[in-house]
Design an enzyme around this catalytic site. Structure first.
Site, PDB file in Angstrom:
ATOM      1  N   LYS A 165       0.851  -1.197   0.000  1.00 17.25           N
ATOM      2  CA  LYS A 165       0.000   0.000   0.000  1.00 17.25           C
ATOM      3  C   LYS A 165       0.886   1.245   0.000  1.00 17.25           C
ATOM      4  CE  LYS A 165      -3.888   2.012   2.635  1.00 17.25           C
ATOM      5  NZ  LYS A 165      -4.770   1.813   3.801  1.00 17.25           N
ATOM      6  N   SER A 198      -9.677   1.886   2.900  1.00 15.73           N
ATOM      7  CA  SER A 198      -8.807   2.620   2.008  1.00 15.73           C
ATOM      8  C   SER A 198      -7.785   1.758   1.271  1.00 15.73           C
ATOM      9  CB  SER A 198      -8.070   3.707   2.791  1.00 15.73           C
ATOM     10  OG  SER A 198      -7.248   3.113   3.787  1.00 15.73           O
ATOM     11  N   SER A 237      -9.830  -0.360   7.135  1.00 11.50           N
ATOM     12  CA  SER A 237      -9.268  -0.268   5.785  1.00 11.50           C
ATOM     13  C   SER A 237      -8.560  -1.503   5.239  1.00 11.50           C
ATOM     14  CB  SER A 237      -8.319   0.919   5.694  1.00 11.50           C
ATOM     15  OG  SER A 237      -9.072   2.084   5.571  1.00 11.50           O
TER      16      SER A 237
HETATM   17  N1  GLN Z   1     -13.022   4.399   6.352  1.00  6.01           N
HETATM   18  C1  GLN Z   1     -12.437   4.815   7.587  1.00  6.01           C
HETATM   19  C2  GLN Z   1     -11.997   6.247   7.452  1.00  6.01           C
HETATM   20  O1  GLN Z   1     -12.241   6.815   6.443  1.00  6.01           O
HETATM   21  C3  GLN Z   1     -11.292   3.939   7.940  1.00  6.01           C
HETATM   22  C4  GLN Z   1     -10.088   4.193   7.150  1.00  6.01           C
HETATM   23  C5  GLN Z   1      -8.914   3.340   7.525  1.00  6.01           C
HETATM   24  O2  GLN Z   1      -9.055   2.317   8.191  1.00  6.01           O
HETATM   25  N2  GLN Z   1      -7.729   3.793   7.143  1.00  6.01           N
HETATM   26  O3  GLN Z   1     -11.415   6.814   8.319  1.00  6.01           O
END
Ligand code: GLN
Length: 484
Positions: free
Chosen positions: A78, A153, A177
């Site tokens: 990532k 994400s 994410s």
């Molecule tokens: N969707 C959540 C956010 O937007 C979690 C994102 C993540 O785990 N990096 O914060």
């Protein structure tokens, strides 16, 4: 067709010299050439260095040197993990052209095992989002249906694994994410206990919640990758000095007497009936295999989303202050009056809307006079949620729920409505707030799209989660693949 195989299958072939690392690497890049224009999982492909890494592995194998499970295995990272000499952007304009001089600990550990890095994967900018649509460089598409999102994400990592554009990937999980995109893409994704994997070199979003973890094709691979990346790191003072088991020892297909709690708050309002049905089917299967299933309550998880959207933005607003046009990446080309003007123009141009929204929210929540009312209050709620889980784990070995309330949704469907988007993580966020581990594994298809099952465990009890996940995987036998 080597790209279709798992880490453990390929490891055998490499070890027996049935295949070479070079052959494997070329095969994966051929697959990428065939499908990447549709999926768009990668921000950056590192073919040249991958081929030379594969070549070095083959030399080692020829010399009879010992090979670990990950030696010669292609992996995707990532793009919020620093990779020495390879651009690391967090899918943000503000970090375009930022080339780190060191690698994050998790990645370095993989390099020590001689993995072959294929490239850096797309993500929501600074890991803020649930669909990968917040990437400054365009969205990734879900290989199961190219009109839908892969989740986020870590959407690029999950899509790359699902589309066989890599053998495994690393993701990061602050509120879901890793697990949510794994769920939407029909692959396995684990968020380890907070502190089990070092955060050194992971670009910080919300430091008290961020964790790196594996995204893989099956549970065995998940255990193998976790073995490689975990452990105390002097460069991350929040990394845990815990006794670490060999996670592959957990891979036994036996859940007799395992006590499973099913939090009713994760099976109620907001959960798509089809997702709920497949979750119930999965629980029935667990019961048939000898597990004990009981409904339980986590009375405070209803407040988790509200607490998270104060704590995470508060930490993010502080962490992202460093992107000022001086120290990293992008600087405005506009004429500026003074330093402050340069900062603000750079940040206005460099950050996307979701990131700006969070910085503003976080700065507000931390400001004098509001700190106690917002941040302080959210931390209190966090403690209540931790207590809920602790209480549940006095009686139960694991907790089970859907990972995501819905299957993959259409591109654009939730993009204009942040609150709708935030709801994607109602089942995963409480796990981050409590710091406990959780995994998502596929448990079937609804309307041709994958549904994920979340298994949550006690702090540092990844072993029990892996055992339950492995037993389910063996019994259920999810073999479907996206057609691309
Ligand atoms: N969707 C959540 C956010 O937007 C979690 C994102 C993540 O785990 N990096 O914060």
């Amino acid at each position: 067709m080597l790209h279709k195989l798992t880490v453990h299958e390929l490891h055998k072939k490499l070890k027996n010299r049935e295949i070479s690392a070079m052959e494997l690497c070329r095969d994966v890049f051929k697959r990428i050439e065939a499908v990447e224009s549709k999926v768009k999982a990668y921000l950056n492909l590192t073919e040249e260095t991958a081929l030379s890494a594969a070549n070095a592995v083959d030399e080692k194998i020829k010399l009879g040197e010992e090979v670990s499970f990950l030696t010669g295995i292609p992996a995707a990272i990532k793009d919020n993990m620093c990779t020495k000499g390879v651009e690391t952007t967090c899918a943000s304009k503000i970090l375009k052209n930022f080339v780190p001089v060191y690698s994050s600990t998790a990645v370095e550990k993989l390099f020590n095992e001689d993995i072959v890095m294929i490239g850096k994967t797309n993500m929501d900018e600074f890991a803020m989002g649930s669909s990968t649509e917040n990437s400054a460089f365009g969205p990734t598409l879900n290989p199961w249906n190219l009109k839908t999102v892969p989740g986020g994400s870590s959407g690029g990592s999950a899509a790359a694994v699902a589309a066989d554009e890599t053998i495994f990937a690393l993701g990061s999980d602050t509120g879901g994410s890793i697990r949510q995109p794994a769920s939407l893409c029909g692959v396995v994704g684990m968020k380890p206990t907070y502190g089990l994997v070092s955060r050194y070199g992971l670009v910080a979003f919300a430091s008290s919640l961020d964790q790196i973890g594996p995204i893989t094709k099956d549970v065995t691979d998940c255990a193998l990758v976790l073995n490689a990346i975990c452990g105390k790191d002097p460069m991350d003072s929040t990394s845990l000095d815990a006794k670490i088991p060999n996670y592959t020892k957990a891979l036994v297909s036996d859940v007799k007497g395992l006590k499973i709690g099913v939090p009713k708050e994760f099976m109620g309002e907001g959960i798509d009936p089809k997702v709920k049905r497949l979750t119930e089917d999965a629980l029935e299967l667990f019961e048939k295999m000898g597990a004990i299933i009981e409904e339980i309550s986590l009375p405070h998880v209803g407040q988790a989303l509200s607490a998270y959207y104060l704590i995470a933005p508060a930490e993010a607003s502080s962490n992202l202050a460093r992107f000022d046009g001086v120290r990293y990446g992008y600087r405005t080309k506009q004429k500026v009056e003074d330093m402050v003007d340069m900062y603000s123009k750079t940040r206005a141009e460099g950050f996307g809307n979701e990131v700006k929204r969070r910085i503003m929210l976080g700065t507000y929540a931390l400001s004098t006079g509001y700190y106690e009312a917002y941040y302080g209050q959210a931390q209190k709620v966090r403690t209540l949620i931790i207590n809920d889980f602790n209480k549940a784990f006095e009686k139960y070995d694991v907790l089970v729920s859907p990972t995501s309330p819905t299957v993959a949704f259409k591109l654009g469907e939730k993009f204009e409505d942040p609150l709708k988007m935030y709801m994607s993580d109602i089942c995963t966020i409480p796990v981050n707030l409590a710091g406990i581990p959780g995994i998502s594994i596929p448990c079937g298809l609804a309307d041709g799209l994958p549904v994920g099952l979340q298994i949550m465990g006690k702090t540092l009890d990844e072993t029990t989660i892996l055992r339950a996940a492995y037993a389910f995987e063996q019994e259920f036998g999810f073999k479907e693949k996206p057609i691309l």
